[in-house]
Design a protein around this motif. Sequence first.
Motif, PDB file in Angstrom:
ATOM      1  N   ILE A   1       0.842  -1.193   0.000  1.00 38.77           N
ATOM      2  CA  ILE A   1       0.000   0.000   0.000  1.00 38.77           C
ATOM      3  C   ILE A   1       0.879   1.246   0.000  1.00 38.77           C
ATOM      4  N   TYR A   2       0.444   2.255  -0.752  1.00 44.37           N
ATOM      5  CA  TYR A   2       1.172   3.519  -0.860  1.00 44.37           C
ATOM      6  C   TYR A   2       0.378   4.634  -0.190  1.00 44.37           C
ATOM      7  N   PRO A   3       0.511   4.789   1.131  1.00 44.47           N
ATOM      8  CA  PRO A   3      -0.272   5.810   1.844  1.00 44.47           C
ATOM      9  C   PRO A   3       0.014   7.226   1.364  1.00 44.47           C
ATOM     10  N   GLU A   4       1.210   7.461   0.850  1.00 42.04           N
ATOM     11  CA  GLU A   4       1.556   8.810   0.388  1.00 42.04           C
ATOM     12  C   GLU A   4       0.695   9.244  -0.795  1.00 42.04           C
ATOM     13  N   VAL A   5       0.175   8.293  -1.572  1.00 41.35           N
ATOM     14  CA  VAL A   5      -0.695   8.651  -2.701  1.00 41.35           C
ATOM     15  C   VAL A   5      -2.047   9.153  -2.179  1.00 41.35           C
ATOM     16  N   PHE A   6      -2.575   8.505  -1.153  1.00 41.99           N
ATOM     17  CA  PHE A   6      -3.792   9.023  -0.515  1.00 41.99           C
ATOM     18  C   PHE A   6      -3.533  10.415   0.055  1.00 41.99           C
ATOM     19  N   ASP A   7      -2.387  10.577   0.733  1.00 42.93           N
ATOM     20  CA  ASP A   7      -2.082  11.848   1.386  1.00 42.93           C
ATOM     21  C   ASP A   7      -1.804  12.969   0.388  1.00 42.93           C
ATOM     22  N   ASP A   8      -1.491  12.639  -0.841  1.00 39.32           N
ATOM     23  CA  ASP A   8      -1.260  13.642  -1.872  1.00 39.32           C
ATOM     24  C   ASP A   8      -2.484  13.732  -2.789  1.00 39.32           C
ATOM     25  N   LEU A   9      -2.637  12.795  -3.688  1.00 37.92           N
ATOM     26  CA  LEU A   9      -3.719  12.835  -4.668  1.00 37.92           C
ATOM     27  C   LEU A   9      -5.096  12.722  -4.003  1.00 37.92           C
ATOM     28  N   GLY A  10      -5.215  11.885  -2.998  1.00 36.49           N
ATOM     29  CA  GLY A  10      -6.494  11.747  -2.301  1.00 36.49           C
ATOM     30  C   GLY A  10      -6.933  13.047  -1.655  1.00 36.49           C
ATOM     31  N   VAL A  11      -6.011  13.700  -0.959  1.00 30.78           N
ATOM     32  CA  VAL A  11      -6.321  14.983  -0.320  1.00 30.78           C
ATOM     33  C   VAL A  11      -6.649  16.034  -1.379  1.00 30.78           C
ATOM     34  N   ARG A  12      -5.859  16.096  -2.443  1.00 36.82           N
ATOM     35  CA  ARG A  12      -6.131  17.073  -3.511  1.00 36.82           C
ATOM     36  C   ARG A  12      -7.505  16.845  -4.145  1.00 36.82           C
ATOM     37  N   SER A  13      -7.888  15.577  -4.341  1.00 34.07           N
ATOM     38  CA  SER A  13      -9.193  15.295  -4.950  1.00 34.07           C
ATOM     39  C   SER A  13     -10.326  15.757  -4.034  1.00 34.07           C
ATOM     40  N   LEU A  14     -10.156  15.596  -2.740  1.00 32.84           N
ATOM     41  CA  LEU A  14     -11.175  16.066  -1.797  1.00 32.84           C
ATOM     42  C   LEU A  14     -11.222  17.593  -1.760  1.00 32.84           C
ATOM     43  N   GLU A  15     -10.066  18.230  -1.799  1.00 35.60           N
ATOM     44  CA  GLU A  15     -10.030  19.695  -1.836  1.00 35.60           C
ATOM     45  C   GLU A  15     -10.640  20.225  -3.124  1.00 35.60           C
ATOM     46  N   ASN A  16     -10.337  19.591  -4.262  1.00 33.27           N
ATOM     47  CA  ASN A  16     -10.941  19.982  -5.539  1.00 33.27           C
ATOM     48  C   ASN A  16     -12.459  19.856  -5.476  1.00 33.27           C
ATOM     49  N   GLY A  17     -12.932  18.747  -4.925  1.00 29.62           N
ATOM     50  CA  GLY A  17     -14.366  18.543  -4.791  1.00 29.62           C
ATOM     51  C   GLY A  17     -15.009  19.584  -3.904  1.00 29.62           C
ATOM     52  N   TYR A  18     -14.341  19.909  -2.817  1.00 32.95           N
ATOM     53  CA  TYR A  18     -14.885  20.896  -1.880  1.00 32.95           C
ATOM     54  C   TYR A  18     -15.007  22.269  -2.536  1.00 32.95           C
ATOM     55  N   LYS A  19     -13.986  22.657  -3.278  1.00 34.76           N
ATOM     56  CA  LYS A  19     -13.959  23.990  -3.885  1.00 34.76           C
ATOM     57  C   LYS A  19     -14.834  24.103  -5.131  1.00 34.76           C
TER      58      LYS A  19
END
Length: 168
Positions: free
Chosen positions: A71-89
């Motif tokens: 598992i690559y947790p850093e991908v969640f912490d990068d792309l996952g977080v960005r996708s949630l921020e994009n969705g929020y905005k």
Amino acid sequence: MHKNIIIEGEIKSGKSFVLNTILKGLNLNYGGFITFPYFENGLRIGFKIKDLITNDEGVIAIHNIDKNLIIYPEVFDDLGVRSLENGYKNSDLIIMDELGFLEDESYKFKSKVIEILKSDKKTFIVIKERKTPFLEEIIRYGKIFKINKENRENIIQEIILEAFYGYL
């Protein structure tokens, strides 16, 4: 009307089918992420995450030679977080399809998920039936619909009436 809608079910129960069926009928723009298996030469070799607004993708887990998941947790912490921020905005509805155990070590990502659940944004979340402390926390913030192959058609109508009736 419920702000945070959570679909829970076993593998192959129709969770993503229910989500996609409801999304097709809504008059809402949405962002967030989906996770999905990816294949090479007809074999599933891992899982990816995709930002629903930018279409950026990243590998979140891959099977090693012994068939164990790396598992690559850093991908969640990068792309996952960005996708949630994009969705929020940039959207009215945030999709999180699917949350389970792969993000267990992704602390920044899990924090962003909880932040969004506590916000004013409407969310539509798909989770695995398997229980983890993170999934138990998510359940506290929303209305949960348990899906199986027998009830998935009726659940669609129930979710629309309880959460999205005004957005059709």
